[in-house]
Design a protein around this motif. Structure first.
Motif, PDB file in Angstrom:
ATOM      1  N   LYS A 155       0.840  -1.191   0.000  1.00  0.00           N
ATOM      2  CA  LYS A 155       0.000   0.000   0.000  1.00  0.00           C
ATOM      3  C   LYS A 155       0.875   1.241   0.000  1.00  0.00           C
ATOM      4  N   LYS A 156       0.433   2.226  -0.720  1.00  0.00           N
ATOM      5  CA  LYS A 156       1.180   3.486  -0.771  1.00  0.00           C
ATOM      6  C   LYS A 156       0.737   4.393   0.369  1.00  0.00           C
ATOM      7  N   GLY A 157       1.705   5.162   0.883  1.00  0.00           N
ATOM      8  CA  GLY A 157       1.394   6.159   1.891  1.00  0.00           C
ATOM      9  C   GLY A 157       1.343   5.661   3.324  1.00  0.00           C
ATOM     10  N   ILE A 158       1.635   4.373   3.569  1.00  0.00           N
ATOM     11  CA  ILE A 158       1.576   3.883   4.961  1.00  0.00           C
ATOM     12  C   ILE A 158       2.959   3.649   5.563  1.00  0.00           C
ATOM     13  N   HIS A 159       3.994   3.711   4.749  1.00  0.00           N
ATOM     14  CA  HIS A 159       5.337   3.446   5.244  1.00  0.00           C
ATOM     15  C   HIS A 159       6.033   4.747   5.629  1.00  0.00           C
ATOM     16  N   PRO A 160       6.817   4.734   6.707  1.00  0.00           N
ATOM     17  CA  PRO A 160       7.494   5.963   7.147  1.00  0.00           C
ATOM     18  C   PRO A 160       8.541   6.427   6.144  1.00  0.00           C
ATOM     19  N   LYS A 161       8.757   7.721   6.140  1.00  0.00           N
ATOM     20  CA  LYS A 161       9.710   8.314   5.202  1.00  0.00           C
ATOM     21  C   LYS A 161      11.003   8.767   5.884  1.00  0.00           C
ATOM     22  N   ASN A 162      11.061   8.674   7.208  1.00  0.00           N
ATOM     23  CA  ASN A 162      12.206   9.216   7.946  1.00  0.00           C
ATOM     24  C   ASN A 162      13.264   8.156   8.282  1.00  0.00           C
ATOM     25  N   TYR A 163      13.607   7.311   7.329  1.00  0.00           N
ATOM     26  CA  TYR A 163      14.688   6.348   7.541  1.00  0.00           C
ATOM     27  C   TYR A 163      16.017   7.080   7.579  1.00  0.00           C
ATOM     28  N   ARG A 164      16.879   6.672   8.502  1.00  0.00           N
ATOM     29  CA  ARG A 164      18.223   7.242   8.604  1.00  0.00           C
ATOM     30  C   ARG A 164      19.147   6.177   9.187  1.00  0.00           C
ATOM     31  N   ILE A 165      20.428   6.393   9.081  1.00  0.00           N
ATOM     32  CA  ILE A 165      21.398   5.470   9.667  1.00  0.00           C
ATOM     33  C   ILE A 165      21.386   5.660  11.181  1.00  0.00           C
ATOM     34  N   VAL A 166      21.184   4.553  11.900  1.00  0.00           N
ATOM     35  CA  VAL A 166      21.171   4.556  13.366  1.00  0.00           C
ATOM     36  C   VAL A 166      22.191   3.535  13.840  1.00  0.00           C
ATOM     37  N   VAL A 167      22.886   3.845  14.924  1.00  0.00           N
ATOM     38  CA  VAL A 167      23.831   2.912  15.527  1.00  0.00           C
ATOM     39  C   VAL A 167      23.105   2.218  16.676  1.00  0.00           C
ATOM     40  N   PHE A 168      23.023   0.887  16.593  1.00  0.00           N
ATOM     41  CA  PHE A 168      22.458   0.071  17.665  1.00  0.00           C
ATOM     42  C   PHE A 168      23.628  -0.496  18.459  1.00  0.00           C
ATOM     43  N   GLN A 169      23.664  -0.225  19.765  1.00  0.00           N
ATOM     44  CA  GLN A 169      24.764  -0.698  20.610  1.00  0.00           C
ATOM     45  C   GLN A 169      24.249  -1.723  21.604  1.00  0.00           C
TER      46      GLN A 169
ATOM     47  N   GLU B 287      13.074   6.080  17.411  1.00  0.00           N
ATOM     48  CA  GLU B 287      13.311   7.358  18.085  1.00  0.00           C
ATOM     49  C   GLU B 287      14.438   7.195  19.097  1.00  0.00           C
ATOM     50  N   THR B 288      15.399   8.093  19.078  1.00  0.00           N
ATOM     51  CA  THR B 288      16.529   8.018  20.006  1.00  0.00           C
ATOM     52  C   THR B 288      16.749   9.365  20.669  1.00  0.00           C
ATOM     53  N   LYS B 289      17.305   9.323  21.871  1.00  0.00           N
ATOM     54  CA  LYS B 289      17.673  10.543  22.587  1.00  0.00           C
ATOM     55  C   LYS B 289      19.181  10.732  22.608  1.00  0.00           C
ATOM     56  N   ASN B 290      19.920   9.643  22.404  1.00  0.00           N
ATOM     57  CA  ASN B 290      21.378   9.685  22.470  1.00  0.00           C
ATOM     58  C   ASN B 290      21.978   9.768  21.077  1.00  0.00           C
ATOM     59  N   VAL B 291      23.204  10.291  21.023  1.00  0.00           N
ATOM     60  CA  VAL B 291      23.960  10.324  19.773  1.00  0.00           C
ATOM     61  C   VAL B 291      25.360   9.799  20.043  1.00  0.00           C
ATOM     62  N   ILE B 292      26.035   9.378  18.992  1.00  0.00           N
ATOM     63  CA  ILE B 292      27.405   8.895  19.102  1.00  0.00           C
ATOM     64  C   ILE B 292      28.198   9.459  17.930  1.00  0.00           C
ATOM     65  N   LYS B 293      29.441   9.800  18.209  1.00  0.00           N
ATOM     66  CA  LYS B 293      30.312  10.333  17.168  1.00  0.00           C
ATOM     67  C   LYS B 293      31.303   9.253  16.755  1.00  0.00           C
ATOM     68  N   ILE B 294      31.278   8.882  15.484  1.00  0.00           N
ATOM     69  CA  ILE B 294      32.172   7.872  14.939  1.00  0.00           C
ATOM     70  C   ILE B 294      32.790   8.429  13.669  1.00  0.00           C
ATOM     71  N   LYS B 295      34.114   8.483  13.638  1.00  0.00           N
ATOM     72  CA  LYS B 295      34.863   9.012  12.492  1.00  0.00           C
ATOM     73  C   LYS B 295      34.355  10.393  12.076  1.00  0.00           C
ATOM     74  N   ASN B 296      34.241  11.271  13.069  1.00  0.00           N
ATOM     75  CA  ASN B 296      33.830  12.658  12.874  1.00  0.00           C
ATOM     76  C   ASN B 296      32.431  12.817  12.301  1.00  0.00           C
ATOM     77  N   LYS B 297      31.601  11.792  12.410  1.00  0.00           N
ATOM     78  CA  LYS B 297      30.205  11.892  12.014  1.00  0.00           C
ATOM     79  C   LYS B 297      29.334  11.566  13.218  1.00  0.00           C
ATOM     80  N   VAL B 298      28.232  12.259  13.361  1.00  0.00           N
ATOM     81  CA  VAL B 298      27.323  12.065  14.477  1.00  0.00           C
ATOM     82  C   VAL B 298      26.132  11.240  14.002  1.00  0.00           C
ATOM     83  N   TYR B 299      25.840  10.152  14.743  1.00  0.00           N
ATOM     84  CA  TYR B 299      24.741   9.245  14.424  1.00  0.00           C
ATOM     85  C   TYR B 299      23.817   9.136  15.628  1.00  0.00           C
ATOM     86  N   PRO B 300      22.524   8.920  15.395  1.00  0.00           N
ATOM     87  CA  PRO B 300      21.638   8.596  16.517  1.00  0.00           C
ATOM     88  C   PRO B 300      22.052   7.245  17.114  1.00  0.00           C
ATOM     89  N   LEU B 301      21.958   7.117  18.439  1.00  0.00           N
ATOM     90  CA  LEU B 301      22.377   5.902  19.132  1.00  0.00           C
ATOM     91  C   LEU B 301      21.191   5.282  19.849  1.00  0.00           C
TER      92      LEU B 301
END
Length: 91
Positions: free
Chosen positions: A2-16, A31-45
């Motif tokens: 079905k069209k229009g039911i899937h989220p559009k906010n996919y992003r790279i997330v680090v699962f620890q 949804e995340t509250k924490n972030v992590i910096k890896i190789k000078n890039k910030v990712y949601p954690l």
């Protein structure tokens, strides 16, 4: 699909994994509250209690329980204790 039911906010997330401290990079909408910096890039954690890095099934340390023998195992382990206890409790 079905069209229009899937989220559009996919992003790279680090699962620890908190048990093993290993990290997994994955696209997610979690949804995340924490972030992590890896190789000078910030990712949601996202912190996980258990993952395939620490779960007994995946790391080969799973203990199989014989369902039919639980009572027999209990009785064999504690039968001598129970006999001594019964002997002491008789009036």
């Amino acid at each position: 699909m079905k069209k229009g039911i899937h989220p559009k906010n996919y992003r790279i997330v680090v699962f620890q994994d908190l048990a093993s401290q290993k990290k997994i990079f994955c696209k997610s909408t979690v949804e995340t509250k924490n972030v992590i910096k890896i190789k000078n890039k910030v990712y949601p954690l996202y912190k996980m209690e258990v993952s395939s890095f620490s779960h007994p099934t995946y790391i080969g340390k799973l203990k199989y329980i014989n369902k039919a023998g639980r009572i027999e195992k209990f009785n064999s382990r504690y039968s001598s204790s129970m006999k001594n206890l019964n002997h002491l409790l008789r009036f």
